[in-house]
Design a protein around this motif. Structure first.
Motif, PDB file in Angstrom:
ATOM      1  N   ILE A  79       0.644  -1.362   0.145  1.00 24.32           N
ATOM      2  CA  ILE A  79       0.221   0.309   0.082  1.00 24.32           C
ATOM      3  C   ILE A  79       1.269   0.674  -0.341  1.00 24.32           C
ATOM      4  CG2 ILE A  79      -1.803   1.151   0.889  1.00 24.32           C
ATOM      5  CD1 ILE A  79      -2.773  -1.437   2.352  1.00 24.32           C
ATOM      6  N   ASP A  80       1.029   1.992  -1.011  1.00 25.06           N
ATOM      7  CA  ASP A  80       1.558   3.079  -1.408  1.00 25.06           C
ATOM      8  C   ASP A  80       0.769   4.163  -0.299  1.00 25.06           C
ATOM      9  OD1 ASP A  80       3.985   5.097  -1.876  1.00 25.06           O
ATOM     10  OD2 ASP A  80       3.040   4.789  -3.918  1.00 25.06           O
ATOM     11  N   HIS A  81       1.317   5.216   0.525  1.00 29.72           N
ATOM     12  CA  HIS A  81       1.470   6.351   1.111  1.00 29.72           C
ATOM     13  C   HIS A  81      -0.231   5.739   1.936  1.00 29.72           C
ATOM     14  CE1 HIS A  81       3.543   8.973   0.006  1.00 29.72           C
ATOM     15  NE2 HIS A  81       4.011   8.518  -1.604  1.00 29.72           N
ATOM     16  N   GLY A  82      -1.079   4.902   1.537  1.00 23.44           N
ATOM     17  CA  GLY A  82      -1.957   4.476   2.199  1.00 23.44           C
ATOM     18  C   GLY A  82      -2.996   5.112   2.395  1.00 23.44           C
ATOM     19  N   MET A  83      -2.910   6.913   2.883  1.00 19.98           N
ATOM     20  CA  MET A  83      -3.768   7.534   2.798  1.00 19.98           C
ATOM     21  C   MET A  83      -5.994   7.836   2.589  1.00 19.98           C
ATOM     22  SD  MET A  83      -5.874   9.170   5.708  1.00 19.98           S
ATOM     23  CE  MET A  83      -4.072   9.506   6.378  1.00 19.98           C
ATOM     24  N   GLY A  84      -6.298   6.444   2.868  1.00 23.23           N
ATOM     25  CA  GLY A  84      -8.183   6.839   2.594  1.00 23.23           C
ATOM     26  C   GLY A  84      -8.364   4.988   1.603  1.00 23.23           C
ATOM     27  N   THR A 110      -0.485  -4.320  -5.922  1.00 20.31           N
ATOM     28  CA  THR A 110      -0.044  -3.151  -5.452  1.00 20.31           C
ATOM     29  C   THR A 110      -1.499  -2.014  -5.489  1.00 20.31           C
ATOM     30  OG1 THR A 110       2.238  -3.214  -5.624  1.00 20.31           O
ATOM     31  CG2 THR A 110       1.743  -1.051  -5.289  1.00 20.31           C
ATOM     32  N   VAL A 111      -1.429  -1.069  -4.677  1.00 24.56           N
ATOM     33  CA  VAL A 111      -2.293  -0.469  -4.487  1.00 24.56           C
ATOM     34  C   VAL A 111      -2.100   1.035  -3.507  1.00 24.56           C
ATOM     35  CG1 VAL A 111      -4.322  -2.199  -3.534  1.00 24.56           C
ATOM     36  CG2 VAL A 111      -3.716   0.128  -2.155  1.00 24.56           C
ATOM     37  N   PHE A 112      -2.458   2.621  -4.407  1.00 26.24           N
ATOM     38  CA  PHE A 112      -2.175   3.594  -4.053  1.00 26.24           C
ATOM     39  C   PHE A 112      -3.455   4.347  -2.893  1.00 26.24           C
ATOM     40  CE2 PHE A 112       0.244   2.805  -7.795  1.00 26.24           C
ATOM     41  CZ  PHE A 112       1.803   3.684  -7.674  1.00 26.24           C
ATOM     42  N   GLN A 113      -2.502   5.727  -2.844  1.00 27.71           N
ATOM     43  CA  GLN A 113      -3.526   6.295  -2.018  1.00 27.71           C
ATOM     44  C   GLN A 113      -5.038   6.339  -2.657  1.00 27.71           C
ATOM     45  OE1 GLN A 113      -0.584   7.901  -2.729  1.00 27.71           O
ATOM     46  NE2 GLN A 113      -1.489   9.671  -3.518  1.00 27.71           N
ATOM     47  N   GLY A 114      -5.985   7.016  -1.348  1.00 29.11           N
ATOM     48  CA  GLY A 114      -6.943   6.485  -1.949  1.00 29.11           C
ATOM     49  C   GLY A 114      -8.223   5.656  -3.098  1.00 29.11           C
TER      50      GLY A 114
END
Length: 231
Positions: free
Chosen positions: A80-85, A99-103
């Motif tokens: 999870i890159d950065h992760g927020m949201g 892989t998933v990004f923020q939001g």
């Protein structure tokens, strides 16, 4: 368990060029903390300790900004890159090396029972702000572009962009893990270009018809004048 934890850390070094050392990664990466908390919560969930599992997931959400339902099944080397949201639903199934990004939201579409969240196969990538909704499948090595809303199955080795998501097949070949956000295909823009080209062709045809009509009219006038002179 220690092997899995080390896999999670090594995955960050592979995927994030900003990662400098183990100390920094272990203490400051909220995505990693969310994954570790989920592994504990999921273990309790499988033992039917639902309240305790949910309590751990909510505490993790408070500190990391990542909400993963303890019922979700997550494979190895999930990043999870950065992760927020980020939101991951109860019946979501995630394969290895995803892989998933923020939001990103891996959610449902209503109050239906049973399998109501997406299945993400191995090596898939979900970019920033993308929404994958419903009991659908994102194929292996596929990518979902930033801000896309996916409501239908995605084949293996594919890229999805737009709202709703449109699939762009890459000739059945393997897609690289990296996702260039500035070079995503845009099916809407492509369609506009096609319409512009068709409009240009129609304008040329109209001009040719007008030119032919004008030349034909001139000849008619010429013949009429010659007929008058002969009379």
């Amino acid at each position: 368990m220690l092997k899995v934890l080390k896999e999670d850390i090594d995955t960050i070094f592979e995927q994030d060029p900003a990662a400098r050392n183990y100390f920094e990664v272990i203490l400051t990466y909220s995505g990693l903390h969310a994954i570790w908390a989920h592994r504990i919560a999921h273990g309790l969930y499988k033992r039917r300790l639902f309240f305790l599992a949910r309590a751990i997931s909510q505490i993790s959400r408070f500190f990391t900004g990542v909400e993963i339902h303890p019922g979700a099944k997550i494979g190895h080397r999930f990043f999870i890159d950065h992760g927020m949201g980020v939101v991951i639903g109860e019946t979501c199934e995630i394969g290895d090396n995803v892989t998933v990004f923020q939001g990103v939201t891996l959610g449902g579409t209503g109050k239906e029972k049973g399998k109501r969240h997406p299945t993400i196969k191995d090596h898939a990538l979900i970019a920033t702000g993308a929404k994958v909704l419903g009991s659908i499948t994102v194929g292996a090595y596929s990518k979902v572009g930033a801000g896309s809303v996916v409501l239908k199955d995605v084949p293996d080795h594919s890229t999805v962009v737009g709202i709703p998501g449109k699939v762009v097949i890459k000739n059945g070949s393997k897609i690289d893990k990296d996702l260039n956000h500035s070079d995503l295909p845009d099916p809407v823009a492509d369609r506009f270009k096609e319409l512009e080209e068709e409009l240009k062709n129609l304008r040329n045809e109209v001009q040719q018809l007008r030119k032919g009509t004008s030349e034909h009219g001139d000849k008619v006038v010429q013949y009429a004048n010659e007929a008058k002179r002969n009379v």
